[in-house]
Motif scaffolding. Structure first.
Motif, PDB file in Angstrom:
ATOM      1  N   GLN A 190       0.824  -1.205   0.000  1.00  0.00           N
ATOM      2  CA  GLN A 190       0.000   0.000   0.000  1.00  0.00           C
ATOM      3  C   GLN A 190       0.860   1.258   0.000  1.00  0.00           C
ATOM      4  O   GLN A 190       0.565   2.224  -0.708  1.00  0.00           O
ATOM      5  N   VAL A 191       1.941   1.226   0.779  1.00  0.00           N
ATOM      6  CA  VAL A 191       2.850   2.372   0.829  1.00  0.00           C
ATOM      7  C   VAL A 191       3.525   2.574  -0.523  1.00  0.00           C
ATOM      8  O   VAL A 191       3.614   3.701  -1.038  1.00  0.00           O
ATOM      9  N   MET A 192       4.000   1.485  -1.116  1.00  0.00           N
ATOM     10  CA  MET A 192       4.695   1.598  -2.399  1.00  0.00           C
ATOM     11  C   MET A 192       3.773   2.134  -3.486  1.00  0.00           C
ATOM     12  O   MET A 192       4.144   3.023  -4.258  1.00  0.00           O
ATOM     13  N   ARG A 193       2.562   1.602  -3.549  1.00  0.00           N
ATOM     14  CA  ARG A 193       1.621   2.090  -4.555  1.00  0.00           C
ATOM     15  C   ARG A 193       1.270   3.562  -4.316  1.00  0.00           C
ATOM     16  O   ARG A 193       1.179   4.339  -5.273  1.00  0.00           O
ATOM     17  N   VAL A 232       1.555   9.223  -6.149  1.00  0.00           N
ATOM     18  CA  VAL A 232       1.939  10.630  -5.961  1.00  0.00           C
ATOM     19  C   VAL A 232       2.892  11.058  -7.070  1.00  0.00           C
ATOM     20  O   VAL A 232       2.738  12.140  -7.662  1.00  0.00           O
ATOM     21  N   LEU A 233       3.873  10.216  -7.360  1.00  0.00           N
ATOM     22  CA  LEU A 233       4.835  10.543  -8.415  1.00  0.00           C
ATOM     23  C   LEU A 233       4.138  10.692  -9.763  1.00  0.00           C
ATOM     24  O   LEU A 233       4.406  11.642 -10.517  1.00  0.00           O
ATOM     25  N   SER A 234       3.238   9.767 -10.080  1.00  0.00           N
ATOM     26  CA  SER A 234       2.534   9.826 -11.361  1.00  0.00           C
ATOM     27  C   SER A 234       1.714  11.099 -11.489  1.00  0.00           C
ATOM     28  O   SER A 234       1.673  11.728 -12.554  1.00  0.00           O
ATOM     29  N   ARG A 235       1.061  11.497 -10.413  1.00  0.00           N
ATOM     30  CA  ARG A 235       0.273  12.739 -10.459  1.00  0.00           C
ATOM     31  C   ARG A 235       1.174  13.949 -10.678  1.00  0.00           C
ATOM     32  O   ARG A 235       0.808  14.886 -11.409  1.00  0.00           O
ATOM     33  N   THR A 265       3.095   7.812 -16.859  1.00  0.00           N
ATOM     34  CA  THR A 265       3.123   6.481 -16.258  1.00  0.00           C
ATOM     35  C   THR A 265       4.414   6.236 -15.484  1.00  0.00           C
ATOM     36  O   THR A 265       5.501   6.603 -15.937  1.00  0.00           O
ATOM     37  N   VAL A 266       4.273   5.587 -14.331  1.00  0.00           N
ATOM     38  CA  VAL A 266       5.443   5.227 -13.532  1.00  0.00           C
ATOM     39  C   VAL A 266       5.362   3.743 -13.179  1.00  0.00           C
ATOM     40  O   VAL A 266       4.282   3.143 -13.147  1.00  0.00           O
ATOM     41  N   THR A 299      13.741  10.733  -5.157  1.00  0.00           N
ATOM     42  CA  THR A 299      13.085  10.865  -3.860  1.00  0.00           C
ATOM     43  C   THR A 299      12.079   9.737  -3.643  1.00  0.00           C
ATOM     44  O   THR A 299      11.977   9.170  -2.547  1.00  0.00           O
ATOM     45  N   THR A 300      11.335   9.396  -4.693  1.00  0.00           N
ATOM     46  CA  THR A 300      10.374   8.301  -4.586  1.00  0.00           C
ATOM     47  C   THR A 300      11.083   6.981  -4.322  1.00  0.00           C
ATOM     48  O   THR A 300      10.665   6.191  -3.464  1.00  0.00           O
ATOM     49  N   ALA A 301      12.169   6.731  -5.046  1.00  0.00           N
ATOM     50  CA  ALA A 301      12.922   5.491  -4.848  1.00  0.00           C
ATOM     51  C   ALA A 301      13.467   5.407  -3.424  1.00  0.00           C
ATOM     52  O   ALA A 301      13.426   4.341  -2.787  1.00  0.00           O
ATOM     53  N   GLN A 302      13.939   6.516  -2.902  1.00  0.00           N
ATOM     54  CA  GLN A 302      14.471   6.528  -1.525  1.00  0.00           C
ATOM     55  C   GLN A 302      13.355   6.269  -0.515  1.00  0.00           C
ATOM     56  O   GLN A 302      13.599   5.656   0.539  1.00  0.00           O
ATOM     57  N   ALA A 303      12.136   6.703  -0.819  1.00  0.00           N
ATOM     58  CA  ALA A 303      11.020   6.491   0.102  1.00  0.00           C
ATOM     59  C   ALA A 303      10.633   5.009   0.208  1.00  0.00           C
ATOM     60  O   ALA A 303       9.983   4.606   1.172  1.00  0.00           O
ATOM     61  N   LEU A 304      11.061   4.220  -0.779  1.00  0.00           N
ATOM     62  CA  LEU A 304      10.749   2.795  -0.775  1.00  0.00           C
ATOM     63  C   LEU A 304      11.853   1.952  -0.152  1.00  0.00           C
ATOM     64  O   LEU A 304      11.756   0.723  -0.123  1.00  0.00           O
ATOM     65  N   HIS A 305      12.873   2.606   0.349  1.00  0.00           N
ATOM     66  CA  HIS A 305      14.031   1.904   0.948  1.00  0.00           C
ATOM     67  C   HIS A 305      13.564   0.934   2.030  1.00  0.00           C
ATOM     68  O   HIS A 305      12.843   1.293   2.961  1.00  0.00           O
ATOM     69  N   GLY A 306      13.969  -0.326   1.894  1.00  0.00           N
ATOM     70  CA  GLY A 306      13.679  -1.334   2.898  1.00  0.00           C
ATOM     71  C   GLY A 306      12.315  -1.977   2.803  1.00  0.00           C
ATOM     72  O   GLY A 306      12.017  -2.929   3.539  1.00  0.00           O
ATOM     73  N   LEU A 307      11.450  -1.511   1.890  1.00  0.00           N
ATOM     74  CA  LEU A 307      10.106  -2.064   1.793  1.00  0.00           C
ATOM     75  C   LEU A 307      10.049  -3.364   0.985  1.00  0.00           C
ATOM     76  O   LEU A 307       9.043  -4.073   1.011  1.00  0.00           O
ATOM     77  N   LEU A 308      11.136  -3.664   0.267  1.00  0.00           N
ATOM     78  CA  LEU A 308      11.181  -4.881  -0.544  1.00  0.00           C
ATOM     79  C   LEU A 308      12.051  -5.953   0.100  1.00  0.00           C
ATOM     80  O   LEU A 308      12.512  -6.867  -0.571  1.00  0.00           O
TER      81      LEU A 308
END
Length: 267
Positions: free
Chosen positions: A101-104, A109-112, A117-118, A257-266
């Protein structure tokens, strides 16, 4: 019945170029499972065995075991696809998963913000797989889809992954899968790819200059797991006749910034 689209995979005829001489029984079972549920299923035994790099006799035995355990289903005409147990497992992983849910949400947000498309892609063996796609509002869209296998050397997400490999790991991967041509712009020379990856490491982002699909230019940034290892990437995809290269590059900080926000979620 559609066949397995190996053009979107590593184009080796097997997962990671492995043959039956490499990988243990678990490797073979997982490779066969992945091949059997690739987009376009049901797939016949020969297709699944070739895509997994497992001899037919062994593949048939393992596939029957997977059917018996309900991870796969046989359609009665020689085709295989996902079974109820695998579907239930997928639902457990994806439904209600806070990380997903966080990743999506981050990708939405990035796509908007960029109006296009992202994607989020993760390394799966010797290729990458599109995990999340958030479609932009424009009438012209890319051919990407969730579950699609992406060549590492010809996509921005893939280059992010390759940039995190050691020289020995990169060389071994290229020996297994090669550098197949996707378009006239694809980097098919290892020295040229090495130079490109050095730039990716220095700048912290990667570009796909119509190297995987003509008319599509992408900007990607690496996503790391909890150990700091690059496991995938976030990308912004643009249609070349809609958005300029300069516009795409102007979104570099947003994608990083978006990629950094996903750090550790995978992981």
């Amino acid at each position: 019945m559609a066949g397995i689209d190996i053009s979107e995979d590593s184009q080796t005829g097997g997962r990671g170029g492995r043959t039956s001489l490499a990988g243990n029984a678990t490797d073979k079972a997982l490779n066969l499972l992945e091949a059997a549920v690739a987009p376009g299923y049901p797939h016949r035994l020969g297709e699944v065995a070739a895509a997994a790099g497992v001899p037919k006799a062994s593949a048939h035995r393992i596939l029957q075991n997977l059917v018996g355990q309900s991870f796969l289903a046989a359609d009665g005409t020689g085709g295989y696809g996902p079974g109820p147990r695998l579907r239930a497992l997928a639902a457990k992983v994806t439904q209600g998963c806070e990380e997903d849910q966080v990743m999506r949400a981050e990708l939405e947000v990035l796509s908007r913000r960029v109006g296009t498309t992202v994607h989020l892609g993760v390394r799966t063996g010797d290729a990458a797989t599109c995990l999340i796609k958030v479609t932009g509002p424009g009438p012209v869209q890319t051919s990407s889809r969730v579950g699609m296998h992406l060549p590492l050397h010809a996509t921005s997400i893939g280059k992010c992954v390759l940039a995190g490999l050691s020289e020995d790991e990169l060389t071994a991967l290229v020996e297994r899968v090669g550098l197949p041509t996707r378009t006239e712009h694809t980097l098919t020379d290892l020295d040229a790819l090495r130079a490109e990856l050095a730039t990716v490491r220095e700048q912290g982002f990667a570009l796909d200059e119509e190297e995987n699909e003509i008319g599509v230019r992408c900007l990607g940034a690496p996503v790391r797991d909890s150990r700091g290892v690059i496991v995938g990437g976030v990308s912004i995809s643009t249609i070349t006749f809609v958005e300029s290269r300069e516009t795409l590059l102007g979104w570099t900080e947003l994608v990083r910034t978006t990629a950094q926000a996903l750090h550790g979620l995978l992981g």
